[in-house]
Design a protein around this motif. Structure first.
Motif, PDB file in Angstrom:
ATOM      1  N   ASP A  89       0.833  -1.220   0.000  1.00 31.23           N
ATOM      2  CA  ASP A  89       0.000   0.000   0.000  1.00 31.23           C
ATOM      3  C   ASP A  89       0.860   1.259   0.000  1.00 31.23           C
ATOM      4  OD1 ASP A  89      -2.358   1.428  -0.156  1.00 31.23           O
ATOM      5  OD2 ASP A  89      -2.744   1.380   2.004  1.00 31.23           O
ATOM      6  N   GLY A  90       1.842   1.273  -0.876  1.00 29.70           N
ATOM      7  CA  GLY A  90       2.768   2.399  -0.911  1.00 29.70           C
ATOM      8  C   GLY A  90       2.116   3.729  -1.222  1.00 29.70           C
ATOM      9  N   ALA A  91       0.994   3.718  -1.952  1.00 26.00           N
ATOM     10  CA  ALA A  91       0.324   4.975  -2.310  1.00 26.00           C
ATOM     11  C   ALA A  91      -0.792   5.336  -1.336  1.00 26.00           C
ATOM     12  CB  ALA A  91      -0.242   4.876  -3.723  1.00 26.00           C
ATOM     13  N   GLY A  92      -1.071   4.473  -0.369  1.00 24.96           N
ATOM     14  CA  GLY A  92      -2.117   4.769   0.618  1.00 24.96           C
ATOM     15  C   GLY A  92      -3.527   4.586   0.109  1.00 24.96           C
ATOM     16  N   VAL A  93      -3.677   3.984  -1.074  1.00 19.28           N
ATOM     17  CA  VAL A  93      -5.019   3.817  -1.637  1.00 19.28           C
ATOM     18  C   VAL A  93      -5.812   2.780  -0.850  1.00 19.28           C
ATOM     19  CG1 VAL A  93      -6.332   3.266  -3.718  1.00 19.28           C
ATOM     20  CG2 VAL A  93      -4.145   4.444  -3.909  1.00 19.28           C
ATOM     21  N   GLY A  94      -5.132   1.719  -0.398  1.00 16.34           N
ATOM     22  CA  GLY A  94      -5.822   0.679   0.354  1.00 16.34           C
ATOM     23  C   GLY A  94      -6.451   1.211   1.623  1.00 16.34           C
ATOM     24  N   ARG A  95      -5.738   2.117   2.300  1.00 15.43           N
ATOM     25  CA  ARG A  95      -6.294   2.713   3.523  1.00 15.43           C
ATOM     26  C   ARG A  95      -7.602   3.440   3.226  1.00 15.43           C
ATOM     27  NH1 ARG A  95      -5.973   7.701   5.126  1.00 15.43           N
ATOM     28  NH2 ARG A  95      -4.305   8.169   3.631  1.00 15.43           N
ATOM     29  N   LEU A  96      -7.638   4.161   2.106  1.00 13.93           N
ATOM     30  CA  LEU A  96      -8.869   4.860   1.743  1.00 13.93           C
ATOM     31  C   LEU A  96      -9.972   3.873   1.391  1.00 13.93           C
ATOM     32  CD1 LEU A  96      -7.374   7.712  -0.487  1.00 13.93           C
ATOM     33  CD2 LEU A  96      -8.206   7.885   1.864  1.00 13.93           C
ATOM     34  N   ASP A  97      -9.610   2.801   0.673  1.00 13.91           N
ATOM     35  CA  ASP A  97     -10.610   1.785   0.334  1.00 13.91           C
ATOM     36  C   ASP A  97     -11.214   1.168   1.590  1.00 13.91           C
ATOM     37  OD1 ASP A  97     -10.646   2.034  -2.366  1.00 13.91           O
ATOM     38  OD2 ASP A  97      -9.601   0.156  -2.813  1.00 13.91           O
ATOM     39  N   ARG A  98     -10.373   0.867   2.568  1.00 10.76           N
ATOM     40  CA  ARG A  98     -10.865   0.218   3.791  1.00 10.76           C
ATOM     41  C   ARG A  98     -11.763   1.138   4.601  1.00 10.76           C
ATOM     42  NH1 ARG A  98      -5.640  -1.846   3.344  1.00 10.76           N
ATOM     43  NH2 ARG A  98      -4.741  -0.235   4.684  1.00 10.76           N
ATOM     44  N   GLU A  99     -11.546   2.435   4.518  1.00  9.72           N
ATOM     45  CA  GLU A  99     -12.387   3.378   5.252  1.00  9.72           C
ATOM     46  C   GLU A  99     -13.833   3.367   4.752  1.00  9.72           C
ATOM     47  OE1 GLU A  99     -10.613   7.208   5.008  1.00  9.72           O
ATOM     48  OE2 GLU A  99      -8.962   6.737   6.396  1.00  9.72           O
ATOM     49  N   PHE A 100     -14.011   2.990   3.474  1.00  2.00           N
ATOM     50  CA  PHE A 100     -15.357   3.002   2.903  1.00  2.00           C
ATOM     51  C   PHE A 100     -16.045   1.644   3.001  1.00  2.00           C
ATOM     52  CE2 PHE A 100     -13.517   6.721   0.812  1.00  2.00           C
ATOM     53  CZ  PHE A 100     -14.552   7.638   0.950  1.00  2.00           C
ATOM     54  N   LEU A 101     -15.387   0.640   3.576  1.00  3.53           N
ATOM     55  CA  LEU A 101     -16.018  -0.672   3.718  1.00  3.53           C
ATOM     56  C   LEU A 101     -17.072  -0.635   4.823  1.00  3.53           C
ATOM     57  CD1 LEU A 101     -12.989  -3.150   3.477  1.00  3.53           C
ATOM     58  CD2 LEU A 101     -14.671  -2.603   1.705  1.00  3.53           C
ATOM     59  N   ASP A 102     -18.189  -1.305   4.590  1.00  2.00           N
ATOM     60  CA  ASP A 102     -19.216  -1.471   5.614  1.00  2.00           C
ATOM     61  C   ASP A 102     -19.911  -2.806   5.383  1.00  2.00           C
ATOM     62  OD1 ASP A 102     -21.031  -1.101   3.498  1.00  2.00           O
ATOM     63  OD2 ASP A 102     -21.293   1.024   3.936  1.00  2.00           O
ATOM     64  N   GLU A 103     -21.016  -3.033   6.108  1.00  2.22           N
ATOM     65  CA  GLU A 103     -21.703  -4.326   6.004  1.00  2.22           C
ATOM     66  C   GLU A 103     -22.325  -4.546   4.629  1.00  2.22           C
ATOM     67  OE1 GLU A 103     -24.495  -1.243   7.700  1.00  2.22           O
ATOM     68  OE2 GLU A 103     -22.427  -1.905   8.023  1.00  2.22           O
ATOM     69  N   ASN A 104     -22.466  -3.472   3.838  1.00  4.82           N
ATOM     70  CA  ASN A 104     -23.055  -3.603   2.505  1.00  4.82           C
ATOM     71  C   ASN A 104     -22.011  -3.758   1.399  1.00  4.82           C
ATOM     72  OD1 ASN A 104     -25.757  -3.234   3.486  1.00  4.82           O
ATOM     73  ND2 ASN A 104     -25.350  -1.036   3.635  1.00  4.82           N
ATOM     74  N   SER A 105     -20.749  -3.760   1.751  1.00  2.00           N
ATOM     75  CA  SER A 105     -19.699  -3.876   0.742  1.00  2.00           C
ATOM     76  C   SER A 105     -19.726  -5.255   0.096  1.00  2.00           C
ATOM     77  CB  SER A 105     -18.325  -3.635   1.377  1.00  2.00           C
ATOM     78  OG  SER A 105     -18.239  -2.327   1.907  1.00  2.00           O
ATOM     79  N   SER A 106     -19.457  -5.287  -1.191  1.00  2.00           N
ATOM     80  CA  SER A 106     -19.448  -6.537  -1.942  1.00  2.00           C
ATOM     81  C   SER A 106     -18.160  -7.309  -1.670  1.00  2.00           C
ATOM     82  CB  SER A 106     -19.571  -6.255  -3.436  1.00  2.00           C
ATOM     83  OG  SER A 106     -18.415  -5.600  -3.915  1.00  2.00           O
ATOM     84  N   PRO A 107     -18.153  -8.628  -1.934  1.00  2.00           N
ATOM     85  CA  PRO A 107     -16.898  -9.397  -1.788  1.00  2.00           C
ATOM     86  C   PRO A 107     -15.776  -8.833  -2.654  1.00  2.00           C
ATOM     87  CG  PRO A 107     -18.777 -10.878  -1.973  1.00  2.00           C
ATOM     88  CD  PRO A 107     -19.294  -9.499  -2.244  1.00  2.00           C
ATOM     89  N   GLU A 108     -16.125  -8.324  -3.829  1.00  2.00           N
ATOM     90  CA  GLU A 108     -15.109  -7.741  -4.708  1.00  2.00           C
ATOM     91  C   GLU A 108     -14.471  -6.505  -4.065  1.00  2.00           C
ATOM     92  OE1 GLU A 108     -18.169  -8.510  -5.593  1.00  2.00           O
ATOM     93  OE2 GLU A 108     -17.819 -10.274  -6.876  1.00  2.00           O
ATOM     94  N   GLN A 109     -15.304  -5.675  -3.406  1.00  2.00           N
ATOM     95  CA  GLN A 109     -14.765  -4.477  -2.753  1.00  2.00           C
ATOM     96  C   GLN A 109     -13.853  -4.839  -1.580  1.00  2.00           C
ATOM     97  OE1 GLN A 109     -18.705  -2.748  -2.087  1.00  2.00           O
ATOM     98  NE2 GLN A 109     -18.187  -1.021  -3.425  1.00  2.00           N
ATOM     99  N   VAL A 110     -14.256  -5.862  -0.835  1.00  6.01           N
ATOM    100  CA  VAL A 110     -13.426  -6.313   0.284  1.00  6.01           C
ATOM    101  C   VAL A 110     -12.098  -6.865  -0.227  1.00  6.01           C
ATOM    102  CG1 VAL A 110     -13.277  -7.944   2.194  1.00  6.01           C
ATOM    103  CG2 VAL A 110     -15.442  -6.770   1.726  1.00  6.01           C
ATOM    104  N   MET A 111     -12.159  -7.666  -1.299  1.00  5.56           N
ATOM    105  CA  MET A 111     -10.947  -8.230  -1.889  1.00  5.56           C
ATOM    106  C   MET A 111     -10.003  -7.124  -2.354  1.00  5.56           C
ATOM    107  SD  MET A 111      -9.268 -10.984  -2.924  1.00  5.56           S
ATOM    108  CE  MET A 111     -10.429 -12.357  -3.109  1.00  5.56           C
ATOM    109  N   ARG A 112     -10.560  -6.122  -3.018  1.00 12.65           N
ATOM    110  CA  ARG A 112      -9.723  -5.042  -3.543  1.00 12.65           C
ATOM    111  C   ARG A 112      -9.103  -4.214  -2.421  1.00 12.65           C
ATOM    112  NH1 ARG A 112     -12.894  -0.916  -6.969  1.00 12.65           N
ATOM    113  NH2 ARG A 112     -13.086   0.149  -4.967  1.00 12.65           N
ATOM    114  N   ALA A 113      -9.842  -4.008  -1.348  1.00 14.46           N
ATOM    115  CA  ALA A 113      -9.318  -3.195  -0.250  1.00 14.46           C
ATOM    116  C   ALA A 113      -8.085  -3.838   0.373  1.00 14.46           C
ATOM    117  CB  ALA A 113     -10.403  -2.984   0.799  1.00 14.46           C
ATOM    118  N   GLY A 114      -8.048  -5.172   0.410  1.00 14.42           N
ATOM    119  CA  GLY A 114      -6.891  -5.846   0.973  1.00 14.42           C
ATOM    120  C   GLY A 114      -5.766  -6.050  -0.017  1.00 14.42           C
ATOM    121  N   MET A 115      -6.073  -5.904  -1.302  1.00 17.66           N
ATOM    122  CA  MET A 115      -5.093  -6.169  -2.355  1.00 17.66           C
ATOM    123  C   MET A 115      -3.875  -5.270  -2.249  1.00 17.66           C
ATOM    124  SD  MET A 115      -4.093  -4.604  -5.466  1.00 17.66           S
ATOM    125  CE  MET A 115      -5.503  -3.576  -5.860  1.00 17.66           C
TER     126      MET A 115
END
Length: 671
Positions: free
Chosen positions: A98-124
């Motif tokens: 996560d050298g660019a810090g994008v993952g941190r921003l992705d994880r901030e937007f995760l909630d109970e309605n997030s799709s499996p694809e969004q969860v996968m991408r946030a950890g990628m």
């Protein structure tokens, strides 16, 4: 095709040679491009087995098959597309973390309605292997956790300047194929027709095949061919592909390429773009962008078309037999015959002729205020399936029956036998696409044309004129635009249409509250010299007592003959009601229900609920349709545009001692 059968050597060699030809005389080559230009090879020496094994040991697991097969041909790559200048081989790759810090921003937007694809991408971002070595702020990331059954790792390409999420590719090979297409798109745009090779010649032939297939009616095969060519940036492909996409209902990212600036297509293409510009309420700057490469002549014509579309006065025209079909269809749609209008258009479509070599269909229909609403995505498929433009004799025989607009078929009850897409009346008891069951009221008049209805019960008698065609939603906005609503002056904005053989209707899609003591049915005024029928329905969810309401009154030659009003269990009646319309057959409950009581067979196929009030309403509407041989055009009233007029009040003025309320609608800031 598996990695065992895919020929990486041939693919990379072709790419390299085409790149060298495209950049031989380019003035924007990068430092270090001399070597690949001289060698005509964008790659490097193959990776040795030892180097590949060392990389896998460092990664801690086997490399994905397509990346491993690539390394066996070239240990890295230069110019992967237009924005990745160096791609790692066995050296140069590193963990992204996560050298660019994008993952941190992705994880901030995760909630109970997030799709499996969004969860996968946030950890990628934390676990991905980064392959880009030199690039224009573009990341190329291999995700070891996002893998398929063949062991392929997904590749994510993220351009920080794009403003959007990363693009996912199912494998390294899919990523490289996409970058090869990107190279072609950029080379085609930069060299202005001078980028020619066996690949471009094959793709240009594919464009011609797609055009011919589209005009033959094979729009699905045409769409696939044109999409492939468009991904490589071939001229004319996007222009024609967008025409198919727009008729299939897609509006985003549909700009028709350079056709908007071509005066041959102005009346068709610019009209459709103008309609979407108005519908989306875009700013003037976006319209200027649409016409950025147009001549002054085209800009002038476009300005006039934009004005006409905004004022709903634009009329699509075409030459010859198809043009005559268009005029006839417009007149049919004007009075509610939308199904008939669609059949007229389809029958005339084989005679349509293109305005130029890149023209596939009569797009201008979409901008016509009366004919545009007819072209639903389902009907767009029908249109595209009709051979036309000189190919009418080459396509499949026959045209499928028009879709979208027919409602209850042979169950309409009006005696038509289900022919001609008749809708009957029972559809009024069904929910709409948003799940609503709206109230309604209408006046049916026998032996009178729709444009004669204002003279019978318009607000100003013979002086009442029909307004320009509008949709039900536009009518509601007009009602609230500085108008006044009163509990005693209940004037309706009624749409007019034909309603079966010899009948016309004035239909109010947004009726006021029903007030039985003060109701003045328009039936008597409308029936001079003929018959008139008034029907008013209020669903239970909109009724003050929660029981629903249904009213019928029938007049002949200026006098009411019979009527009934049902509110919950209360049935009030007057006159000699025909047995077929006796409200006890539909609305009586318990012991009051006689042997002729109608039960649950009156359920629309798409509305199989078990609400007795809804079933009774459907049964009553079906009986009315059968008794008078009438039907209301569902599509025209719910989706189309129709003329309308203001009726006289449906309620009498207040008497001595009676009060009333008045509500005035004003714009913000008015007083």
């Amino acid at each position: 095709m598996t990695e065992e059968t895919f020929d990486w050597r041939s693919f990379l060699t072709r790419w390299s040679e085409e790149w060298a030809d495209a950049h031989a005389d380019a003035d924007d080559n990068r430092a270090g491009d001399e070597e690949p230009l001289r060698a005509r090879w964008l790659g490097f020496e193959p990776a040795s087995a030892e180097r590949t094994a060392a990389m896998e040991a460092w990664v801690g697991q086997p490399l994905p098959p397509s990346y491993r097969a690539f390394l066996e041909v070239s240990d890295g790559w230069r110019h992967a597309g237009g924005f990745v200048w160096r791609l790692a081989g066995t050296e140069g790759a590193r963990w992204h973390r996560d050298g660019a810090g994008v993952g941190r921003l992705d994880r901030e937007f995760l909630d109970e309605n997030s799709s499996p694809e969004q969860v996968m991408r946030a950890g990628m971002w934390d676990r991905a292997l980064q392959l880009d070595v030199e690039s224009d702020l573009v990341l190329v990331l291999l995700d070891p956790l996002d893998r398929d059954e063949a062991g392929e790792w997904a590749v994510y390409r993220h351009a920080s300047w794009s403003g959007g999420p990363p693009t996912r590719y199912g494998s390294f090979r899919a990523f490289m194929a996409a970058m090869y297409r990107e190279f072609h798109r950029l080379a085609s745009g930069r060299t202005e027709g001078r980028f020619v090779n066996s690949t471009t010649r094959a793709l240009d032939e594919l464009v011609e095949q797609g055009r011919a297939e589209a005009l033959r009616g094979g729009y699905e095969r045409a769409e696939a061919a044109l999409k492939e060519a468009a991904e490589f940036g071939r001229p004319r492909a996007t222009e024609m592909l967008d025409q198919i996409r727009r008729l299939l209902g897609q509006t985003w990212s549909v700009g028709f390429g350079g056709l908007a600036a071509d005066p041959r297509y102005t009346g068709d293409v610019v009209a459709v773009l103008a309609a979407e510009h108005i519908r989306s309420q875009r700013d003037p700057g976006s319209w200027e962008f649409v016409l950025r490469s147009a001549s002054g002549e085209v800009r002038g014509a476009a300005a006039e078309i934009l004005r006409q579309v905004a004022e709903q006065t634009f009329r699509y025209t075409a030459p010859g037999a198809f043009g005559r079909a268009v005029e006839h269809a417009r007149e049919q749609a004007r009075w509610g015959g939308t199904d008939e209008a669609w059949r007229t258009l389809l029958a005339g479509l084989p005679h349509w002729t293109p305005l130029g070599p890149d023209h596939l269909a009569p797009l201008g229909l979409l901008a016509d205020p009366l004919l545009g609403p007819l072209v639903t995505p389902e009907r767009g498929r029908e249109l595209l399936a009709v051979p036309r433009g000189g190919y009418a004799d080459d396509g499949p025989a026959g045209v499928v029956a028009p879709a979208g607009g027919s409602g209850s078929g042979s169950g309409c009850g009006c005696g038509c036998g289900g022919e001609s897409g008749c809708d009957g009346l029972a559809w009024l008891a069904a929910e709409d696409r948003q799940g609503r069951h709206d109230g309604y009221r209408f006046v049916l008049v026998e032996g009178v044309a729709p444009d004669e209805l204002p003279g019978r019960f318009g607000a100003d008698g013979d002086a009442t004129a029909l307004g320009a065609p509008m949709t039900r939603w536009e009518a509601q906005w007009q009602r609230f635009a500085g108008g006044v609503s009163s509990t005693y002056d209940d004037k309706a904005q009624a749409f007019v249409a034909r309603a079966g053989a010899g009948w016309s209707v004035a239909f109010d899609t947004d009726p006021a509250s029903f007030c039985a003591p003060r109701l003045e049915s328009p039936a008597a005024a409308a029936s001079h010299g003929t018959r008139a029928v008034v029907v008013w329905g209020v669903p239970a969810e909109s009724h003050a007592a929660g029981d629903g309401l249904f009213h019928l009154s029938v007049a002949e030659d200026g006098e009411e003959r019979y009527a009934y009003t049902v509110e919950g269990a209360d049935i009030r009646r007057s006159g000699a009601i025909p047995p077929a319309l006796d409200p006890d057959r539909f609305f009586a409950r318990g012991e009051d229900a006689g042997p002729d009581h109608v039960i649950a067979e009156h359920v629309l196929p798409e509305q199989d609920d078990r609400r007795p009030d809804r079933r009774a309403e459907r049964a009553a509407l079906t009986a009315i349709a059968a008794e008078f041989g009438v039907a209301l055009p569902r599509f025209a009233l719910t989706e189309g545009r129709l003329h309308s007029f203001t009726t006289r009040s449906w309620t009498r003025p207040p008497g001595p001692g009676e009060s009333y309320g008045e509500l005035r609608w004003m714009a913000a800031g008015e007083s």
